[in-house]
Scaffold this active site. Structure first.
Site, PDB file in Angstrom:
ATOM      1  N   ASP A   1       0.801  -1.217   0.000  1.00 59.85           N
ATOM      2  CA  ASP A   1       0.000   0.000   0.000  1.00 59.85           C
ATOM      3  C   ASP A   1       0.839   1.275   0.000  1.00 59.85           C
ATOM      4  OD1 ASP A   1       0.991  -0.004   2.570  1.00 59.85           O
ATOM      5  OD2 ASP A   1      -0.921   0.406   3.541  1.00 59.85           O
TER       6      ASP A   1
ATOM      7  N   TYR B   1      10.783   6.031   0.844  1.00 57.28           N
ATOM      8  CA  TYR B   1      11.587   5.116   1.663  1.00 57.28           C
ATOM      9  C   TYR B   1      13.061   5.129   1.273  1.00 57.28           C
ATOM     10  CZ  TYR B   1       7.975   2.847   4.480  1.00 57.28           C
ATOM     11  OH  TYR B   1       7.013   2.575   5.415  1.00 57.28           O
TER      12      TYR B   1
END
Length: 445
Positions: free
Chosen positions: A172, A268
């Protein structure tokens, strides 16, 4: 649309994300009609803290939907069409160790990136494989929609050990970022965008964002990100952020984009490319796991206890999980052959021409009743290719270590991780992890 109604089992039923997934399923019964919702977890006490409230929520929405919470695999997996798998082996106490052990040595402590992801992956592999075997035994025509973390390592294990299983690996994280991107670009919804994206899980780049008329927006996005990251001007941390750390993550995209202003990066990358900054801004005594235990855990369990005591979910503070919408999209595409375009984690097999064909890459795919068809990406640049090759090697070495019970393979995986500065540090982290994971990891020799 067909009159058929479907049965769903949520594997990892004790997760605090389970109520919002159930709310999402119930809010989309027009798209995905349901006859049964089951919760399955091997921790009866934890699942029980949610189950009564979830049963009340289901009954109040549609009393015709059968609700079950069980610790018995046969009960859970018999007569199901979809398994929604989000298991966490070791739960949050082990996540806390995953994060804190590397920080002792000045290394990024994060749930899925770097050493923490490797340690978590070694625990997750057998748990996911076990659930696939239950599914294949009791409901062989079921699809498993697997979003168990760390998704990249889990996906590699599925490719290697269960190559023919009806498993689709998905995450997600890109959905959350695309919600932000849509706001930045002025779209009402991320589904108004057609994106091109490539990479690995938690490790990729957007290269094109078009509207339905084919107009390209990537340059507009990059211009914005170079100034503001993924935040809106003057937004502060009052935007759609659950806490300040997510706001800081969105801001950090500014630095990530500066490194290569031709592609929009997954946030990230901050852990891989600016690990020193991440360590400097992390309290080694109070990590993200502690924040979740003191925040989300207490809030969700407390609200479920209130619902159970009141006997009604009226006025609940539980909310539909926006990120959970991708689960309904994927299930609906498989059930009704909608040919939805989605980012999935799949075997490369030439989709990225100049990359390992066996690597599990995250790319757009078209999903229908027979599964998925990857969209061809073409060739990728040297910088991105180099980063991906290093990270794929880490993921493959981790699965090698699990398969072979090899200390050296896991030492190599940690040494190769871009977050770890040397083999010396990698060995210290590994030895600490072995001690912490005695109950979960295979014996390493």
């Amino acid at each position: 649309m067909s009159e058929k109604k479907f049965s769903v089992v949520i594997a990892g039923g004790g997760s605090t994300y389970t109520p919002e997934i159930i709310l999402m399923l119930l809010d989309n019964l027009d798209r995905l009609p349901l006859r049964a919702i089951k919760l399955y977890d091997n921790d009866e006490e934890r699942q029980g803290r949610l189950a009564e409230a979830c049963g009340i929520i289901v009954k109040e929405k549609d009393p015709n939907i059968e609700f079950t919470a069980t610790t018995d695999p046969e009960t859970a997996y018999t007569d199901v069409d979809f398994c929604l798998a989000h298991i966490r082996v070791g739960q949050l106490p082990m996540r806390e160790k995953d994060e804190k052990i590397p920080l002792k040595y000045g290394v990024v402590g994060q749930e899925t990136c770097g050493p923490g992801g490797i340690a978590y992956g070694m625990r997750s592999i057998p748990g996911v494989l076990e659930n696939i075997e239950y599914m294949e035994k009791y409901s062989p025509n079921c699809w498993m929609l697997n979003y168990s973390n760390p998704a990249a390592i889990v996906a590699e294990a599925c490719r290697r050990f269960k190559p023919n299983a009806r498993v689709i690996n998905i995450c997600d994280m890109p959905i959350g970022m695309e919600n932000n991107i849509a706001k930045i670009l002025g779209f009402n919804d991320r589904k108004e965008m057609t994106v091109r994206y490539f990479g690995l899980n938690h490790f990729g780049w957007w290269t094109s964002i078009k509207d339905k008329d084919g107009n390209e927006y990537i340059d507009k996005l990059l211009e914005h990100q170079l100034k503001y990251g993924n935040t809106l001007p003057d937004e502060g941390n009052n935007g759609d952020y659950t806490d300040n750390s997510w706001y800081e993550t969105a801001k950090k995209v500014k630095d990530l984009t500066a490194l290569d202003p031709t592609m929009a990066p997954n946030s990230y990358f901050q852990y891989y490319l600016f690990g020193d900054d991440m360590v400097a801004h992390t309290n080694p005594e109070y990590t993200r796991a502690n924040q979740v235990m003191d925040g989300r855990e207490k809030r969700v369990f407390g609200e479920c206890a209130r619902i159970a005591e009141a006997g009604t979910a009226e006025g609940t503070s539980l909310e539909i999980g926006i990120h959970a919408s991708f689960i309904v999209d994927l299930a609906t595409a498989l059930a009704f052959n909608t040919h939805e375009r989605m980012l999935l984690i799949v075997r490369n097999n030439g989709a990225i021409e100049n990359f390992d064909k066996d690597a599990m890459v995250e790319i757009p795919c078209i999903v229908g009743k027979d599964g998925y068809e990857p969209i061809t990406i073409g060739t990728i640049p040297t910088f991105q290719k180099g980063l991906m090759e290093e990270q794929v090697a880490v993921e493959k070495l981790t699965v090698d270590a699990y398969e072979q019970g090899s200390y050296h393979k896991l030492w190599q995986a940690l040494t190769l991780s871009k977050t770890v500065p040397s083999a010396n540090v990698a060995k210290k982290i590994l030895d600490d992890y072995i001690e912490a994971n005695k109950e979960y990891w295979p014996e390493l020799k």
